[in-house]
Design an enzyme around this catalytic site. Structure first.
Site, PDB file in Angstrom:
ATOM      1  N   ARG A  81       0.854  -1.187   0.000  1.00  0.00           N
ATOM      2  CA  ARG A  81       0.000   0.000   0.000  1.00  0.00           C
ATOM      3  C   ARG A  81       0.894   1.242   0.000  1.00  0.00           C
ATOM      4  NH1 ARG A  81      -1.926  -3.537   4.030  1.00  0.00           N
ATOM      5  NH2 ARG A  81      -4.021  -4.393   3.621  1.00  0.00           N
TER       6      ARG A  81
ATOM      7  N   LYS B 284      -1.893  -2.603   8.020  1.00  0.00           N
ATOM      8  CA  LYS B 284      -3.007  -2.131   8.834  1.00  0.00           C
ATOM      9  C   LYS B 284      -2.999  -2.817  10.191  1.00  0.00           C
ATOM     10  CE  LYS B 284      -6.133  -0.917   5.021  1.00  0.00           C
ATOM     11  NZ  LYS B 284      -7.450  -1.168   4.403  1.00  0.00           N
TER      12      LYS B 284
ATOM     13  N   HIS C  88      -2.262   2.729  -5.838  1.00  0.00           N
ATOM     14  CA  HIS C  88      -2.956   1.479  -5.546  1.00  0.00           C
ATOM     15  C   HIS C  88      -3.111   0.608  -6.791  1.00  0.00           C
ATOM     16  CE1 HIS C  88      -4.513  -0.109  -1.832  1.00  0.00           C
ATOM     17  NE2 HIS C  88      -5.551  -0.642  -2.441  1.00  0.00           N
TER      18      HIS C  88
ATOM     19  N   ARG D 239      -0.736  -2.154  -6.770  1.00  0.00           N
ATOM     20  CA  ARG D 239      -1.136  -3.256  -5.884  1.00  0.00           C
ATOM     21  C   ARG D 239      -2.119  -4.184  -6.589  1.00  0.00           C
ATOM     22  NH1 ARG D 239      -1.203  -4.548  -0.419  1.00  0.00           N
ATOM     23  NH2 ARG D 239      -3.188  -5.163   0.524  1.00  0.00           N
TER      24      ARG D 239
ATOM     25  N   HIS E 268      -3.767  -9.294   3.480  1.00  0.00           N
ATOM     26  CA  HIS E 268      -5.209  -9.351   3.722  1.00  0.00           C
ATOM     27  C   HIS E 268      -5.490 -10.287   4.890  1.00  0.00           C
ATOM     28  CE1 HIS E 268      -6.321  -8.116  -0.680  1.00  0.00           C
ATOM     29  NE2 HIS E 268      -6.110  -7.071   0.101  1.00  0.00           N
TER      30      HIS E 268
ATOM     31  N   TYR F 145      -9.637 -10.400  -6.941  1.00  0.00           N
ATOM     32  CA  TYR F 145      -8.695 -10.511  -8.054  1.00  0.00           C
ATOM     33  C   TYR F 145      -8.940 -11.742  -8.896  1.00  0.00           C
ATOM     34  CZ  TYR F 145      -6.401  -6.802  -5.538  1.00  0.00           C
ATOM     35  OH  TYR F 145      -6.140  -5.610  -4.900  1.00  0.00           O
TER      36      TYR F 145
END
Length: 304
Positions: free
Chosen positions: A155, A179, A250, A253, A276, A285
């Site tokens: 990110r 995150k 992004h 990514r 994730h 995806y």
């Protein structure tokens, strides 16, 4: 909130502190939860319902009113998430005897496929810094940055927060803090490593200032690059590359994940590299991958 509800304001504040300290929620997320829950608790109070006595029907009525006032599905989903977490917290802390939100489901959200570059478009974009300023001051920085974005799928916040201590280029990987401060190791290809070494050895030493610290990617004043600066760098090189698709950091990514899957990578491995927490986030995806396969079939099959 009315004065007689102050005990629940205390419980709300305790809950929000729990989110910040135990679950690493950001300040923005905390503020959103505070706003959503204050509205919910005020609505309950107007109906004469105490939070510990709320039932599923109360929550469903509240959600229906959110829809009626025109809140977007994503905002309604955030409200539901806040309400569910709050009632679960009350039950865990023995401030309530039941969780009325336990079986309240999120609304279905529209899934938008992210913008993805083809491999050919990505190669053209990665070469754009060489065209923009082949011997210019920032060629090495911009080239290293674009190559690193595509090589790792990080990110933009992870890219800009990267320090030299996180780079293990001799071993071919980078330590990324994503995150919620979750840590992961991501492989880095030789092309990106080569450009990163050139930037760090040849350009960055002359860019540093008192504000540089250990940050890798610096602006012209020696400080940390901003998100807007990173966006502008990507957009300017996209224009040079002649790419007309909507593009941002992004996009690298999305393209990173899609190209891996197109090449046969396992979905779980891609999930790990992207950081994730749920496989569901990575599965978007696979929709892009199927679109690619369908296009290949249409192009090359005799009856396509």
């Amino acid at each position: 909130m009315p004065e007689r509800e102050e005990p629940w304001r205390d419980a709300l504040e305790t809950f929000l502190n729990y989110l910040t300290l135990e679950r690493n929620f950001s300040g923005n997320t905390r503020a959103s939860y505070l706003n959503d829950l204050e509205r919910y608790l005020a609505w309950l109070h107007e109906g004469g319902v105490k939070p510990e006595k709320a039932v599923p029907g109360d929550i469903r009525k509240f959600i229906a009113e959110l829809h009626e006032i025109g809140l977007e599905a994503s905002s309604v989903a955030r409200n539901i998430s806040a309400i569910r977490s709050f009632h679960k917290f009350l039950l865990t802390e023995r401030l309530a005897e039941m969780n009325p939100a336990e079986n309240i489901h999120q609304p279905k959200l529209a899934r938008y496929l992210p913008s993805v570059l083809t491999v050919e478009e990505m190669v053209t974009l990665l070469d754009a810094p060489l065209k923009r300023h082949p011997t210019g001051t920032f060629m090495l920085r911009d080239k290293a940055m674009l190559e690193f974005l595509y090589a790792t799928g990080v990110r933009v916040s992870e890219l800009l927060g990267l320090s030299r201590l996180n780079l293990h280029m001799d071993d071919g990987f980078v330590r990324v803090f994503g995150k919620g401060s979750k840590e992961r190791l991501v492989p880095v290809g030789q092309t990106a490593i080569s450009w990163m070494k050139r930037y760090l050895d040849e350009l960055r030493p002359g860019m540093t200032s008192a504000a540089s610290c250990d940050t890798i990617f610096l602006n012209s004043r020696g400080g940390k690059l901003s998100r807007m600066a990173a966006w502008n760098i990507v957009r300017e090189h996209a224009i040079i590359a002649g790419i007309e698709k909507p593009i941002s950091p992004h996009t690298f990514r999305h393209s990173f994940a899609t190209h891996l899957l197109e090449g046969g990578a396992d979905l779980r491995v891609v999930q790990e590299m992207l950081g994730h927490s749920s496989i569901i986030a990575t599965q978007i995806y696979t929709h892009i991958d199927r679109s690619f396969i369908k296009e290949v079939h249409k192009t090359f099959h005799p009856r396509g």
